[in-house]
Structures are given as structure tokens and as C-alpha cells.
Design a protein around this motif. Structure first.
Motif, mmCIF file in Angstrom:
data_model
loop_
_atom_site.group_PDB
_atom_site.id
_atom_site.type_symbol
_atom_site.label_atom_id
_atom_site.label_comp_id
_atom_site.label_asym_id
_atom_site.label_seq_id
_atom_site.Cartn_x
_atom_site.Cartn_y
_atom_site.Cartn_z
ATOM 1 N N LEU A 77 2.281 -1.743 2.553
ATOM 2 C CA LEU A 77 1.944 -3.085 2.113
ATOM 3 C C LEU A 77 2.589 -3.331 0.763
ATOM 4 O O LEU A 77 2.781 -2.396 -0.014
ATOM 5 C CB LEU A 77 0.430 -3.281 1.979
ATOM 6 N N ARG A 78 2.892 -4.586 0.491
ATOM 7 C CA ARG A 78 3.420 -4.966 -0.807
ATOM 8 C C ARG A 78 2.510 -6.047 -1.386
ATOM 9 O O ARG A 78 2.414 -7.144 -0.841
ATOM 10 C CB ARG A 78 4.848 -5.493 -0.702
ATOM 11 N N LEU A 79 1.834 -5.724 -2.474
ATOM 12 C CA LEU A 79 0.948 -6.657 -3.144
ATOM 13 C C LEU A 79 1.701 -7.370 -4.257
ATOM 14 O O LEU A 79 2.567 -6.787 -4.905
ATOM 15 C CB LEU A 79 -0.261 -5.937 -3.739
ATOM 16 N N SER A 80 1.345 -8.629 -4.490
ATOM 17 C CA SER A 80 1.977 -9.403 -5.544
ATOM 18 C C SER A 80 0.922 -10.067 -6.408
ATOM 19 O O SER A 80 -0.164 -10.388 -5.942
ATOM 20 C CB SER A 80 2.906 -10.470 -4.959
ATOM 21 N N CYS A 81 1.247 -10.267 -7.679
ATOM 22 C CA CYS A 81 0.369 -10.942 -8.618
ATOM 23 C C CYS A 81 1.200 -11.921 -9.429
ATOM 24 O O CYS A 81 2.151 -11.514 -10.100
ATOM 25 C CB CYS A 81 -0.310 -9.923 -9.541
ATOM 26 N N VAL A 82 0.846 -13.192 -9.349
ATOM 27 C CA VAL A 82 1.536 -14.232 -10.095
ATOM 28 C C VAL A 82 0.635 -14.700 -11.227
ATOM 29 O O VAL A 82 -0.527 -15.029 -10.996
ATOM 30 C CB VAL A 82 1.912 -15.418 -9.190
ATOM 31 N N GLN A 114 4.297 -1.887 -4.406
ATOM 32 C CA GLN A 114 4.719 -1.447 -3.087
ATOM 33 C C GLN A 114 3.972 -0.170 -2.752
ATOM 34 O O GLN A 114 4.077 0.815 -3.475
ATOM 35 C CB GLN A 114 6.228 -1.195 -3.058
ATOM 36 N N MET A 115 3.204 -0.179 -1.670
ATOM 37 C CA MET A 115 2.428 0.981 -1.262
ATOM 38 C C MET A 115 2.899 1.471 0.099
ATOM 39 O O MET A 115 2.995 0.692 1.045
ATOM 40 C CB MET A 115 0.936 0.649 -1.211
ATOM 41 N N ASN A 116 3.183 2.759 0.179
ATOM 42 C CA ASN A 116 3.656 3.377 1.410
ATOM 43 C C ASN A 116 2.743 4.528 1.817
ATOM 44 O O ASN A 116 1.979 5.047 1.005
ATOM 45 C CB ASN A 116 5.088 3.896 1.234
ATOM 46 N N ASN A 117 2.855 4.927 3.080
ATOM 47 C CA ASN A 117 2.041 6.028 3.601
ATOM 48 C C ASN A 117 0.568 5.838 3.245
ATOM 49 O O ASN A 117 -0.086 6.745 2.728
ATOM 50 C CB ASN A 117 2.554 7.362 3.061
ATOM 51 N N CYS A 149 3.471 4.919 -4.189
ATOM 52 C CA CYS A 149 3.546 3.519 -4.601
ATOM 53 C C CYS A 149 4.509 3.337 -5.761
ATOM 54 O O CYS A 149 4.828 4.281 -6.484
ATOM 55 C CB CYS A 149 2.158 2.978 -4.967
ATOM 56 N N THR A 150 4.962 2.110 -5.909
ATOM 57 C CA THR A 150 5.870 1.759 -6.990
ATOM 58 C C THR A 150 5.459 0.408 -7.561
ATOM 59 O O THR A 150 5.308 -0.562 -6.812
ATOM 60 C CB THR A 150 7.325 1.672 -6.508
ATOM 61 N N ILE A 151 5.257 0.344 -8.874
ATOM 62 C CA ILE A 151 4.929 -0.911 -9.526
ATOM 63 C C ILE A 151 6.194 -1.472 -10.162
ATOM 64 O O ILE A 151 7.000 -0.739 -10.726
ATOM 65 C CB ILE A 151 3.810 -0.734 -10.577
ATOM 66 N N SER A 152 6.372 -2.775 -10.064
ATOM 67 C CA SER A 152 7.541 -3.423 -10.635
ATOM 68 C C SER A 152 7.166 -4.828 -11.104
ATOM 69 O O SER A 152 6.145 -5.377 -10.688
ATOM 70 C CB SER A 152 8.686 -3.491 -9.622
ATOM 71 N N GLU A 155 -3.638 -12.703 -6.915
ATOM 72 C CA GLU A 155 -3.112 -11.632 -6.073
ATOM 73 C C GLU A 155 -2.891 -12.114 -4.645
ATOM 74 O O GLU A 155 -3.577 -13.018 -4.171
ATOM 75 C CB GLU A 155 -4.079 -10.435 -6.044
ATOM 76 N N SER A 156 -1.958 -11.463 -3.954
ATOM 77 C CA SER A 156 -1.704 -11.740 -2.550
ATOM 78 C C SER A 156 -1.058 -10.514 -1.908
ATOM 79 O O SER A 156 -0.615 -9.607 -2.605
ATOM 80 C CB SER A 156 -0.801 -12.962 -2.378
ATOM 81 N N GLY A 157 -1.018 -10.494 -0.591
ATOM 82 C CA GLY A 157 -0.350 -9.419 0.121
ATOM 83 C C GLY A 157 -1.264 -8.415 0.791
ATOM 84 O O GLY A 157 -0.802 -7.538 1.519
ATOM 85 N N GLY A 158 -2.563 -8.518 0.548
ATOM 86 C CA GLY A 158 -3.497 -7.610 1.181
ATOM 87 C C GLY A 158 -3.639 -7.909 2.663
ATOM 88 O O GLY A 158 -3.179 -8.936 3.151
ATOM 89 N N GLY A 159 -4.280 -6.994 3.383
ATOM 90 C CA GLY A 159 -4.479 -7.186 4.803
ATOM 91 C C GLY A 159 -4.826 -5.899 5.503
ATOM 92 O O GLY A 159 -5.196 -4.914 4.876
ATOM 93 N N LEU A 160 -4.692 -5.922 6.822
ATOM 94 C CA LEU A 160 -4.986 -4.761 7.664
ATOM 95 C C LEU A 160 -3.713 -3.992 7.963
ATOM 96 O O LEU A 160 -2.679 -4.574 8.274
ATOM 97 C CB LEU A 160 -5.634 -5.206 8.969
ATOM 98 N N VAL A 161 -3.796 -2.674 7.871
ATOM 99 C CA VAL A 161 -2.653 -1.822 8.173
ATOM 100 C C VAL A 161 -3.159 -0.476 8.685
ATOM 101 O O VAL A 161 -4.222 -0.011 8.281
ATOM 102 C CB VAL A 161 -1.765 -1.633 6.922
ATOM 103 N N GLN A 162 -2.410 0.132 9.589
ATOM 104 C CA GLN A 162 -2.777 1.446 10.095
ATOM 105 C C GLN A 162 -2.361 2.532 9.113
ATOM 106 O O GLN A 162 -1.453 2.343 8.307
ATOM 107 C CB GLN A 162 -2.122 1.708 11.455
ATOM 108 N N ALA A 163 -3.045 3.662 9.175
ATOM 109 C CA ALA A 163 -2.696 4.795 8.327
ATOM 110 C C ALA A 163 -1.220 5.126 8.493
ATOM 111 O O ALA A 163 -0.703 5.158 9.609
ATOM 112 C CB ALA A 163 -3.560 6.001 8.679
#
Length: 122
Positions: A18-23, A81-84, A67-70, A6-14
């Protein structure tokens, strides 16, 4: 050998995104259901989103509409893809896969990644 990274995690304000990826290596998203779980400190691991080999998607009620998984079969990659984002979304997010979608959705998937931290500040 089988590996999910996994990758793409981190700090974000409310309210941020963020967009997480898994290879994956050694396991194909063409024949396995794949998805995301998260686990907050002191809490049980919970379903976030899944997608079957046929492309059917399922989302946790708390994430519905946010969110949307693809997946990309050619690259053997799945994204979230995670929003709000909300502070309660803070958790370690794990990528998981299993030949049976019902096993994945029960939280007993055969394959798991090591996770990526998502922290949402208020």
C-alpha cells in the motif's frame, strides 16, 4: 488553517503493498519534520517512520526494510510506501508534523491528521 489529510488506506492481503499519502495545508514540510504513526485497536499509538526537514529518515524496527517514507516539497506531500504487509500492521495510520523532529519522534507532534485505516488479512 492547518490541515493534514491522509489517504491510501484500505484492505490488502498479507504480503501485499500500500502507498499512503498525506497532503498538508497551513504547515510546510520544508520547515517541519513529518512522519507516520499507527494505532491498533486497544493499543497505544506507535511510530512508523519520520523524515526531517533536512531529509533524514527514521523507521520503527518492525517496519525496517518494508517501508519507505518520502516527501514532495513542491506539493507539500509526504508518502509512505509499505511492502510485504503483515496482519499485525493492521491499524489506523496517522500523519503528523512538528518543527522539532525529537517532538515528532516522541509522539507529541503539534499537528495531526485524522487517520486512514489499513487492514491486512491473513
Amino acid at each position: 488553517q492547518v490541515q493534514l489529510v491522509e489517504s491510501g488506506g484500505g484492505l490488502v492481503q498479507a504480503g501485499g503493498s500500500l502507498r499512503l499519502s498525506c497532503v498538508a495545508s497551513g504547515v510546510s514540510f520544508n520547515i517541519n519534520a513529518v512522519g507516520w504513526y499507527h494505532q491498533a485497536p486497544g493499543m497505544q499509538r506507535e511510530l512508523v517512520a519520520t523524515i526531517t526537514s533536512g531529509g533524514n529518515r527514521n523507521y520503527a524496527d518492525s517496519m525496517q526494510g518494508r517501508c519507505t517514507i518520502s516527501k514532495d516539497i513542491a506539493k507539500n506531500t509526504v508518502s509512505l510506501q509499505m511492502n510485504n504487509l503483515k496482519p499485525e500492521d493492521t491499524a489506523v495510520y496517522y500523519c503528523a508534523a512538528d518543527p522539532l523532529s525529537r517532538q515528532l519522534q516522541r509522539g507529541v507532534a503539534y499537528y495531526w491528521g485524522q487517520g486512514t485505516q489499513v487492514t491486512v488479512s491473513s
